[in-house]
Design an enzyme around this catalytic site. Structure first.
Site, PDB file in Angstrom:
ATOM      1  N   GLU A   1       0.825  -1.205   0.000  1.00 20.60           N
ATOM      2  CA  GLU A   1       0.000   0.000   0.000  1.00 20.60           C
ATOM      3  C   GLU A   1       0.860   1.256   0.000  1.00 20.60           C
ATOM      4  O   GLU A   1       0.643   2.181  -0.788  1.00 20.60           O
ATOM      5  CB  GLU A   1      -0.931   0.000   1.217  1.00 20.60           C
ATOM      6  CG  GLU A   1      -1.919   1.153   1.244  1.00 20.60           C
ATOM      7  CD  GLU A   1      -2.979   1.028   0.170  1.00 20.60           C
ATOM      8  OE1 GLU A   1      -2.893   1.807  -0.805  1.00 20.60           O
ATOM      9  OE2 GLU A   1      -3.861   0.176   0.294  1.00 20.60           O
TER      10      GLU A   1
ATOM     11  N   ASP B   1       1.399   4.111  -3.125  1.00 15.03           N
ATOM     12  CA  ASP B   1       1.243   5.553  -2.939  1.00 15.03           C
ATOM     13  C   ASP B   1       2.481   6.319  -3.389  1.00 15.03           C
ATOM     14  O   ASP B   1       2.397   7.287  -4.155  1.00 15.03           O
ATOM     15  CB  ASP B   1       0.992   5.873  -1.460  1.00 15.03           C
ATOM     16  CG  ASP B   1      -0.359   5.423  -0.957  1.00 15.03           C
ATOM     17  OD1 ASP B   1      -1.264   5.242  -1.786  1.00 15.03           O
ATOM     18  OD2 ASP B   1      -0.507   5.263   0.264  1.00 15.03           O
TER      19      ASP B   1
ATOM     20  N   SER C   1      -7.113   3.459  -3.829  1.00 16.93           N
ATOM     21  CA  SER C   1      -5.846   3.831  -3.208  1.00 16.93           C
ATOM     22  C   SER C   1      -4.743   3.997  -4.253  1.00 16.93           C
ATOM     23  O   SER C   1      -3.678   4.543  -3.945  1.00 16.93           O
ATOM     24  CB  SER C   1      -5.425   2.792  -2.170  1.00 16.93           C
ATOM     25  OG  SER C   1      -5.387   1.500  -2.738  1.00 16.93           O
TER      26      SER C   1
END
Length: 579
Positions: free
Chosen positions: A298, A302, A500
């Site tokens: 994750e 990003d 995301s």
């Protein structure tokens, strides 16, 4: 009845206790007690289990969030809406930290009441934020039990038992004289959800494959920086084009660290400069990423994509070890020079938040950020209208995406796989209407237009048509063409989907737009939503698809704003022309 049926589902349900005064006999105190966060219906978390009751040696960090008078908050909101309105002569006159401190300073009698209360139970050091509306202290956990008339336990996470936190195992209370001034005590009830992303296995490009943007990182059919540059017309920023004062950031929680080896591998594979993280606020343990597995995916997603799309704009990574949105936003607002754009890929259903009091206090912190010229963007969720609670008799809106004071980023797919051009709503992209926050003024016209457009709507029993609609805009997020990502210490690569992934891309666009404004001597964009809703033509409208998560009903994309994709995806050329 609890829905938990295993050891690793630690919950208690609040029932049979009045949402007001409780007796001294219940609290063990000589004075009347008030049940705090009375809107709490269920707390705890899947995959967490109680290890033990707290002991004398355990300590606990407490945050007391004080109430603001209604007229104080209303006046502050009116000011924020004025300075963020592109039509206002005051547009862009963002506040300083001292301005916010003066306008939202907590009433002195409330601050004194909490100080005296903590002192009576032995707190030796109490600190506050600038506005004195958040008081912090660290105390022995056994003293906290007595002070809050509750029971505290050490909880451990099933997959990583070394992850341990202290939380209440029963509701908590404050004396009437203190509760009058306190909205809630932070991080007492909620256990975080930890859901590491699992990359999709992909086929590597061979010499016989056609070389195009979808294979430019070395694997077939992926969203790559080259795909995003071309689809959204985003320029590849050069060092000499970065204005002094430009900045951006991502927020990470839940053991989501990053490592240089993965950033280097991503740059090498995609032929982009490796992202340079200028500042780390909090911790970063690279060894976690190098152990293999997917725990850091994750954070890497990003950082790899906000960096690829907007590097060399200085990038900060905020890491909160407490799993707390409030700790994160406190850290942002308490800094001397906070980044101007923040991308956050975390959230939960409103129904999974600990209380309405919690959500509204977080919302106040977002208002502060927007008023200071800080843009905060949140992913809208990856389960369509149904949220993490799943399919049922009503939709489950997301928080913080449903907050009026953040920009919510939804998800799309290409209408035709691996083909540039028109996009459609990603079936799993989060969107809908908040059950907690009303439709804000800057959105009212757009929401009304959608609901009265004649588009086929879900039955009205599924959603709150008077709530804040989200997302505000979108970007590619689906797994039809997943994002290429490197992980595992640079040894592995795969595909990842989700809002995301979309959120840091959109944040990078606004970081670049801020850069243009700063170069021109203008203030940053700050709270984005009034600007977005005033300039709908600056986005590629998405009019196909439905966000039902491939089950039941959802909201259909339509002309203009819709609760599946917002106003659509960024058209950088048009947005840049508005700067």
């Amino acid at each position: 009845m609890s829905s938990c049926r295993s050891l690793w589902c630690a919950e208690f349900h609040v029932s049979g206790i009045p949402a007001g005064l409780t007796s001294a006999a219940h609290s063990g105190s000589a004075s009347a007690q008030v049940l705090m966060e009375p809107t709490t219906k269920r707390v705890g978390g899947v995959n967490w289990g109680r290890l033990r009751r707290v002991e004398e040696s355990d300590e606990m960090k407490l945050h007391f969030f004080l109430k603001h008078p209604e007229d104080q908050l209303k006046n502050f909101e009116d000011l924020l809406l004025d300075i963020s309105n592109p039509k206002s002569p005051n547009y862009g006159n963002w506040l300083s930290a001292s301005d916010v401190q003066e306008l939202l300073k907590a009433p002195e009698d409330g601050v004194r009441a909490v100080y005296d209360f903590l002192d009576a139970f032995g707190a030796t050091k109490v600190t506050t934020n600038r506005e004195t509306d958040i008081l912090r202290t660290v105390m022995p956990a056994k003293a906290v039990e007595q002070m809050l008339s509750t029971e505290l336990y050490v909880f451990a996470y099933r997959d990583y038992p070394e992850l341990q936190v202290i939380r209440a195992g029963t509701p908590y209370h404050l004396p009437t004289s203190v509760a009058t001034h306190v909205s809630f005590v932070g991080d007492l009830l909620l256990l975080p959800r930890i859901e590491p992303k699992k990359p999709i296995e992909l086929s590597r490009v061979t010499e016989d494959d056609a070389q195009d943007e979808f294979s430019s990182c070395g694997m077939r059919g992926t969203v790559t920086p080259d795909v995003l540059f071309k689809q959204y017309r985003i320029p590849d920023l050069k060092d000499e084009e970065v204005a002094e004062g430009s900045s951006m950031a991502v927020a990470e929680f839940q053991l989501q660290y990053f490592d240089e080896a993965d950033l280097m591998a991503f740059g090498d594979s995609c032929n982009t400069p490796p992202t340079d993280v200028e500042e780390i606020v909090g911790a970063n343990h690279e060894v976690v990423c190098k152990l293999g597995g997917t725990l850091c995916v994750e954070a890497l997603l990003d950082i790899e994509y906000i960096g690829a799309m907007a590097d060399p704009i200085p990038l900060s990574v905020y890491y909160s070890r407490t799993y707390s949105l409030l700790d994160w936003i406190e850290e942002v607002l308490g800094g001397d020079d906070p980044a101007l754009v923040h991308s956050v890929s975390y959230g939960n259903d409103e129904a999974q938040q600990v209380s309405v009091e919690y959500m509204k206090s977080v919302d106040t912190e977002f208002m502060k950020a927007g008023s200071m010229g800080i843009s905060v963007l949140f992913a809208s969720g990856d389960q369509g209208v149904w949220g993490r609670e799943g399919y049922g008799k009503e939709f489950h809106p997301d928080f913080p995406a449903g907050s009026p004071y953040v920009t919510a980023v939804g998800g799309t797919d290409f209408v035709e796989k691996s083909t540039f051009g028109e996009e459609k709503a990603w079936a799993s992209g989060g969107g809908g209407f908040s059950d907690t926050f009303a439709t804000p003024s800057w959105q009212a016209e757009a929401v009304k237009a959608y609901l009265s457009s004649g588009v086929e709507l879900p039955d009205s029993s599924y959603y709150n048509a008077e709530g804040r609609g989200y997302p505000d805009l979108s970007a590619l997020a689906g797994t039809q063409n997943p994002y290429y990502v490197t992980y595992g210490g640079g040894r592995s690569a795969g595909g990842v989907g989700g809002t995301s992934a979309a959120c840091p891309v959109v944040a990078a666009v606004f970081a670049q737009l801020n850069n243009l404004r700063i170069q021109a001597g203008k203030p940053p964009l700050g709270f984005l939503n009034p600007f977005i809703y005033e300039n709908a033509d600056a986005f590629f409208d998405v009019t196909k698809g439905e966000n039902n998560n491939n089950v039941g009903t959802g909201f259909k994309a339509s002309n203009g704003w819709d609760p599946a994709t917002g106003f659509g995806t960024p058209n950088y050329d048009k947005l840049a022309a508005l700067m």
